[in-house]
Design an enzyme around this catalytic site. Structure first.
Site, PDB file in Angstrom:
ATOM      1  CB  CYS A  70      27.358 -12.608  50.173  1.00 12.00           C
ATOM      2  SG  CYS A  70      27.296 -13.332  51.819  1.00 12.00           S
ATOM      3  CD  GLU A  99      32.045 -14.315  45.138  1.00  9.77           C
ATOM      4  OE1 GLU A  99      30.923 -14.724  44.767  1.00  9.77           O
ATOM      5  OE2 GLU A  99      32.212 -13.649  46.185  1.00  9.77           O
ATOM      6  CG  HIS A 101      30.607 -15.558  48.678  1.00  7.27           C
ATOM      7  ND1 HIS A 101      30.858 -14.225  48.482  1.00  7.27           N
ATOM      8  CD2 HIS A 101      30.238 -15.684  49.977  1.00  7.27           C
ATOM      9  CE1 HIS A 101      30.663 -13.561  49.607  1.00  7.27           C
ATOM     10  NE2 HIS A 101      30.282 -14.424  50.539  1.00  7.27           N
TER      11      HIS A 101
HETATM   12  N1  GLN Z   1      27.733  -9.061  56.219  1.00 14.12           N
HETATM   13  C1  GLN Z   1      26.841 -10.063  55.722  1.00 14.12           C
HETATM   14  C2  GLN Z   1      26.731 -11.236  56.679  1.00 14.12           C
HETATM   15  O1  GLN Z   1      27.576 -11.436  57.512  1.00 14.12           O
HETATM   16  C3  GLN Z   1      27.281 -10.536  54.348  1.00 14.12           C
HETATM   17  C4  GLN Z   1      28.598 -11.217  54.330  1.00 14.12           C
HETATM   18  C5  GLN Z   1      29.238 -11.280  52.967  1.00 14.12           C
HETATM   19  O2  GLN Z   1      28.873 -10.541  52.071  1.00 14.12           O
HETATM   20  N2  GLN Z   1      30.221 -12.136  52.793  1.00 14.12           N
HETATM   21  O3  GLN Z   1      25.804 -11.988  56.620  1.00 14.12           O
END
Ligand code: GLN
Length: 581
Positions: free
Chosen positions: A395, A550, A548
């Site tokens: 992410c 994970e 994600h």
């Molecule tokens: N801050 C980034 C976004 O909002 C990544 C979010 C995250 O890593 N869950 O897009």
């Protein structure tokens, strides 16, 4: 039709002693007896979901397929049960009140006075029943967050009482209590547990089982003391000492016949006896001898004087599953992003810190939000890219890998994400217009891009190699039919869970591609970039995902990308140079 059985899991003495894992383990052992089991978490917070909570405060925010942002224990349930759950399986005080008030406003109570009791507990019961019905469960395990005696879970205990009053043989109550030890080698003290039971008694509840959490095993005299003082048979007091691996717990519970005790209490007969796959997995975790050293570069580690690993719990578990699958001991090291900040904004900056990364077989840059630690993460990614050390970004990790590549390979000096630099010369990561509107209205709750979305995986890439033939491909094929996605039949489609507001800015995709960044996963309409990587000829493993992975990694079904990352890490030459094979 047999009636639904309920098992409530509450905590005594203090929180954070593994109530979630205990609930997940109970779910697992009953599943192994042939029942359809589902698990549900009740959080006492007024927050409507976990999405607005700070990870250092509450631990990781876990995300379900349907986009629910919830407590990390939901991750434990999914991992132990090897199944995907939905928002029906999670509630907070806030969400219960919100729906009750909304119903009242729409005259659903037809002018009646809506009261805290009975209406709040009744709403809780209705939600539990709904979740169980949705999952076609024979048994529903309900974990009540917090500790008995706290004002904030009184109404949930009242819901248990109400259910039990009408369905005595269908409701069991498990108390996960903590026994402090008096000095090293000293006695386990039972009195706080006795008080916790008295507190339950004053809510007109009696536990059927006490799980005695402690540093060490509970001996016979103290087991009998608890049993005698709390009105239980001594075999219903179960020793639950600290374990090396949480995955041992279902097996330990079975040694003490916990499923037998619960089935007897609920008038159930086992339908089968099958913990085979789980045992095989656990045996593997005990048999591994060689480590794989993985560094995780994060920032949600400290709370006051304490180090917390909870914010990254799913990442840790995902690494473990993959390491065990590849026959290695997962050796995870915490790296503080600030320590790698080239401007020395971090705590212990030195240019040499980056060199320390050579000792790892692979490094993960996980998700995150905001400004802090960002330049540190970017310089780590740059170093891993140049030194050809396996890198896996999740992410924010993917967004920052894109920023690093844009700055240092594509020559876009001043490239950034607009999350950090609103006026970036090259906003390679930017917010979608629909998200910008929500931010302007201060609509922060549950408004990110959340939950499972499809992605098409490009042939000939690391990602394609990893996903091909995996359970993700099978599941993807099923879901693309359900979702009526119009795609050529030979496209590899996966569904993965998201939680972000920002995206790779489509304006820069071509430029980055020209310079060698591979977008190996995209949304089916090709508008959103889902996976980036470097070709195998350039780097042994440099891959990052906007989603994600994970969240969908399971002990009995390790995530293919984590497995690919660990495989690459294992192949790292040990001379510390990170040479290509
Ligand atoms: N801050 C980034 C976004 O909002 C990544 C979010 C995250 O890593 N869950 O897009």
């Amino acid at each position: 039709m047999a009636s639904l059985k309920y098992i409530f899991v509450t905590g005594g003495v203090m929180s954070g002693v593994g109530k979630g894992v205990a609930a997940a383990s109970i779910a697992k052992i009953l599943q192994s007896k042939g029942f359809a089991v589902t698990a549900l978490k009740i959080d006492p917070y007024v927050n409507v979901d976990a999405g607005t909570m700070n990870p250092t405060e509450h631990g990781e925010v876990f995300v379900l397929d349907d986009g629910m942002e919830c407590d990390q224990d939901m991750g434990n349930y999914e991992r132990f049960l090897n199944t995907s759950l939905s928002s029906a399986n999670y509630m907070t005080t806030g969400s219960v009140y919100l729906s009750l008030i909304n119903r009242e406003r729409s005259l659903a109570f037809e002018g009646k006075c809506v009261e805290v009791v009975p209406h709040v507990p009744l709403e809780v019961i209705e939600r539990i029943n709904k979740a169980a019905k949705k999952e076609k469960a024979d048994i529903v395990i309900v974990e009540i967050g917090g500790t008995v005696g706290e004002y904030q879970n009184v109404l949930f205990l009242e819901a248990v009482r109400m259910l039990k009053a009408r369905n005595h043989d269908d409701v069991a109550l498990v108390l996960v209590s903590y026994l402090p030890q008096q000095g090293e080698g000293g006695e386990l003290k039972t009195k706080p547990t006795q008080y916790a039971v008295r507190t339950l008694n004053s809510a007109a509840l009696q536990p059927d089982v006490i799980l005695a959490r402690a540093k060490i095993a509970l001996d016979k005299p103290r087991k009998e003391k608890i049993a005698f003082n709390c009105n239980l048979d001594s075999d219903a007091v179960i020793s639950a000492p600290d374990v090396k691996s949480i995955y041992d717990i279902p097996i330990n519970f079975e040694h003490d016949n916990l499923s037998g005790i619960l089935m007897k209490r609920l008038r159930l007969k086992p339908r089968k006896n099958d913990l085979k796959d789980w045992k095989a997995f656990v045996n593997k975790t005990h048999a591994v001898t060689k480590p794989v050293k993985v560094g995780i570069v994060g920032k949600y580690f400290s709370s006051g004087e304490f180090v917390l690993a909870d914010s990254y719990i799913s990442v840790i578990e995902a690494v473990k599953h993959a390491a065990y699958a590849e026959g290695r001991i997962p050796e995870i090291h915490w790296l503080n992003a600030g320590d790698f900040d080239p401007l020395g904004v971090g705590t212990k900056m030195s240019k040499d810190n980056l060199k320390l990364l050579k000792q790892y077989d692979g490094v993960i840059v996980p998700g995150g939000f905001g400004n802090r630690g960002i330049e540190g993460k970017i310089s780590v990614i740059g170093y891993l890219r140049e030194q050809k050390i396996p890198f896996f970004g999740l992410c924010y990790g993917m967004q920052l890998a894109t920023v690093e590549f844009a700055r240092n390979v594509a020559g876009l000096k001043g490239a950034h994400t607009t999350e950090v630099d609103k006026k970036a010369t090259y906003p390679v990561i930017d917010i979608l217009p629909e998200q910008r509107e929500k931010m302007a209205q201060k609509e922060y709750g549950a408004t990110m891009r959340l939950g499972a979305y499809p992605a098409v995986v490009e042939k000939g890439t690391h990602a394609h190699m990893a996903y091909k033939g995996s359970h993700f491909q099978i599941e993807g094929n099923k879901r693309r039919k359900e979702d009526k996605l119009k795609l050529p039949a030979d496209e590899l489609v996966i569904f993965e869970r998201h939680r972000h507001r920002y995206e790779v800015n489509p304006i820069y995709v071509e430029k980055l591609q020209e310079k060698g960044l591979v977008f190996s996963g995209t949304s089916p309409d090709r508008r959103l970039m889902e996976i980036v990587e470097l070709p195998k000829t350039k780097h042994p493993f440099f891959l990052a995902t906007q989603f994600h992975p994970e969240f969908t990694a399971r002990p009995l079904a390790p995530h293919p990308l984590f497995v690919a990352f660990v495989k690459a890490a294992i192949q790292m030459p040990k001379n510390g140079k990170g040479k290509m094979k």
